[in-house]
Design a protein around this motif. Structure first.
Motif, PDB file in Angstrom:
ATOM      1  N   THR A 199      -6.162   1.117  -2.786  1.00  0.00           N
ATOM      2  CA  THR A 199      -7.587   0.872  -2.512  1.00  0.00           C
ATOM      3  C   THR A 199      -7.856   0.908  -1.013  1.00  0.00           C
ATOM      4  O   THR A 199      -8.906   1.397  -0.570  1.00  0.00           O
ATOM      5  N   ASN A 200      -6.925   0.401  -0.214  1.00  0.00           N
ATOM      6  CA  ASN A 200      -7.079   0.444   1.248  1.00  0.00           C
ATOM      7  C   ASN A 200      -6.941   1.873   1.770  1.00  0.00           C
ATOM      8  O   ASN A 200      -7.606   2.266   2.727  1.00  0.00           O
ATOM      9  N   LEU A 212      -1.609  -0.797  -0.268  1.00  0.00           N
ATOM     10  CA  LEU A 212      -2.504  -0.774  -1.430  1.00  0.00           C
ATOM     11  C   LEU A 212      -3.305   0.524  -1.444  1.00  0.00           C
ATOM     12  O   LEU A 212      -3.849   0.939  -0.413  1.00  0.00           O
ATOM     13  N   GLY A 228       3.251  -7.537   1.031  1.00  0.00           N
ATOM     14  CA  GLY A 228       3.344  -6.487   0.017  1.00  0.00           C
ATOM     15  C   GLY A 228       4.738  -6.081  -0.377  1.00  0.00           C
ATOM     16  O   GLY A 228       4.921  -5.158  -1.172  1.00  0.00           O
ATOM     17  N   LYS A 272       0.119   0.578  -5.513  1.00  0.00           N
ATOM     18  CA  LYS A 272       0.582   0.892  -4.161  1.00  0.00           C
ATOM     19  C   LYS A 272       0.667   2.415  -3.994  1.00  0.00           C
ATOM     20  O   LYS A 272       0.650   3.175  -4.963  1.00  0.00           O
ATOM     21  N   LYS A 278      -5.913  -1.637  -9.923  1.00  0.00           N
ATOM     22  CA  LYS A 278      -6.480  -2.181  -8.690  1.00  0.00           C
ATOM     23  C   LYS A 278      -5.411  -2.581  -7.684  1.00  0.00           C
ATOM     24  O   LYS A 278      -5.654  -2.609  -6.481  1.00  0.00           O
ATOM     25  N   THR A 279      -4.218  -2.937  -8.143  1.00  0.00           N
ATOM     26  CA  THR A 279      -3.147  -3.372  -7.244  1.00  0.00           C
ATOM     27  C   THR A 279      -2.106  -2.269  -7.034  1.00  0.00           C
ATOM     28  O   THR A 279      -1.005  -2.539  -6.570  1.00  0.00           O
TER      29      THR A 279
END
Length: 355
Positions: free
Chosen positions: A60-61, A58, A43, A107, A104-105
């Protein structure tokens, strides 16, 4: 590597002049390339200086971990089940916002003041929420930010820099009949595709966030209807709305149905497209038109829905307007009708009472 600040690819040079040409320089070049590859896979981005320890994770995580954290609090009876449901509901709307922005990507470090302000504007403007609801989201967002800071995803809680809105009668107003005609005349000449978007808002009452997700296959010319799936509707229920004759004619004139059924009705330039546009394109384009026509700031793209509900209710009755707007109750529809827009029942004028 792509520079997040510009969205463009940018070259980064590593000078090896201090190494003699030949095996030594080749060996060092291979070492550097191997190290860079390993960092990129984890990353790393050379153009980003992360202010916090976990700024490159990320988002999303992070959301997955946050949900797990909330579940654990409920299991330990630190948080109530009701609060968990409320938090998860708001988190789901945040995910929808990020999906609408194609993030979606994204950070952790990109979840900054600008992004949070845009999210609260999305709640207030695109989802047509009240100032009170928007303020409630701000409160939750502050709690979420506190957790992000504690877990070192962010360096500070940015929500404190976002003001609370006064909870009063909504600033947005419906367009007058005269201004509706001015808008129609102007767009007929200068931007017929955006006119179609305005007509969809005025006649179908479909929310901007839903409009961006309507595909051509959802439209039936024969039945003159638009299907709004539960997967995209605000109330999470399937809905069917009527399509006005004028809209059908406009769609045919603009060759909308020459596009594949899988295309979205409105792309970035309001033309059918395989790529979904962001819901803010409607209000941003309307803001430009508003300035060109000299309209007041209280006229917004969503004002067209207010105008349509007012006009349909006054002409065909509030029940008809309620069904078209997919409202659960007439009281919801009534909120769109300010005092001067409401009409009295003519029979009441001639009622013969006992007094």
């Amino acid at each position: 590597m792509r520079d997040p600040s510009t969205g463009r690819l940018k070259r980064k040079k590593y000078m090896l002049d201090k190494y003699a040409p030949g095996k030594e320089r080749d060996f060092m070049a291979m070492q550097i390339m191997a190290n860079i590859y390993d960092q990129v896979m984890r990353g790393w981005n050379p153009w980003v200086a992360f202010p916090s320890a976990r700024g490159d994770v990320l988002f999303t995580n992070i959301i997955i971990r946050y949900r797990a954290y909330i579940i654990k609090l409920v299991q330990k009876k630190v948080m109530s089940e009701k609060t968990k449901t409320d938090y998860f509901s708001r988190l789901k709307i945040l995910e929808e916002f990020l999906e609408d922005r194609s993030c979606k990507t994204m950070k952790a470090f990109q979840f900054n003041l600008t992004c949070m302000t845009d999210f609260l504007d999305y709640i207030l403007l695109d989802r047509d929420a009240s100032a009170k609801t928007r303020n409630n989201y701000r409160t939750w967002l502050s709690a979420f930010n506190t957790w992000l800071v504690q877990k070192q995803y962010l360096q500070q809680n940015h929500v404190s820099d976002i003001p609370i809105l006064p909870e009063r009668v909504k600033f947005r107003e419906a367009l007058t009949d005269h201004d509706l005609q001015r808008l129609s005349s102007y767009l007929t000449i200068h931007d017929r595709r955006f006119l179609l978007a305005c007509m969809m808002e005025y006649y179908t009452f479909i929310r901007p966030t839903e409009l961006t997700k309507i595909r051509i296959r959802d439209i039936s010319i024969g039945q003159q209807t638009v299907f709004v799936s539960s997967t995209i509707s605000k109330n999470r229920r399937d809905g069917m709305v009527a399509l006005n004759d004028r809209i059908v004619k406009m769609m045919i004139d603009l060759a909308v149905f020459s596009h594949p059924g899988s295309d979205y009705l409105f792309g970035k330039d309001f033309t059918p497209s395989r790529e979904k546009a962001e819901s803010r394109i409607f209000r941003e384009r309307f803001a430009i038109i508003r300035n060109e026509l000299g309209f007041p700031d209280c006229y917004q793209f969503y004002s067209l829905k207010d105008s349509g509900i007012r006009d349909l209710a006054n002409e065909q009755g509030i029940v008809v307007a309620k069904d078209q707007a997919r409202h659960s109750d007439i009281s919801v529809t009534n909120k769109y009708l300010v005092g001067r827009d409401k009409q009295v029942n003519e029979a009441t004028k001639h009622f013969k009472g006992k007094l």
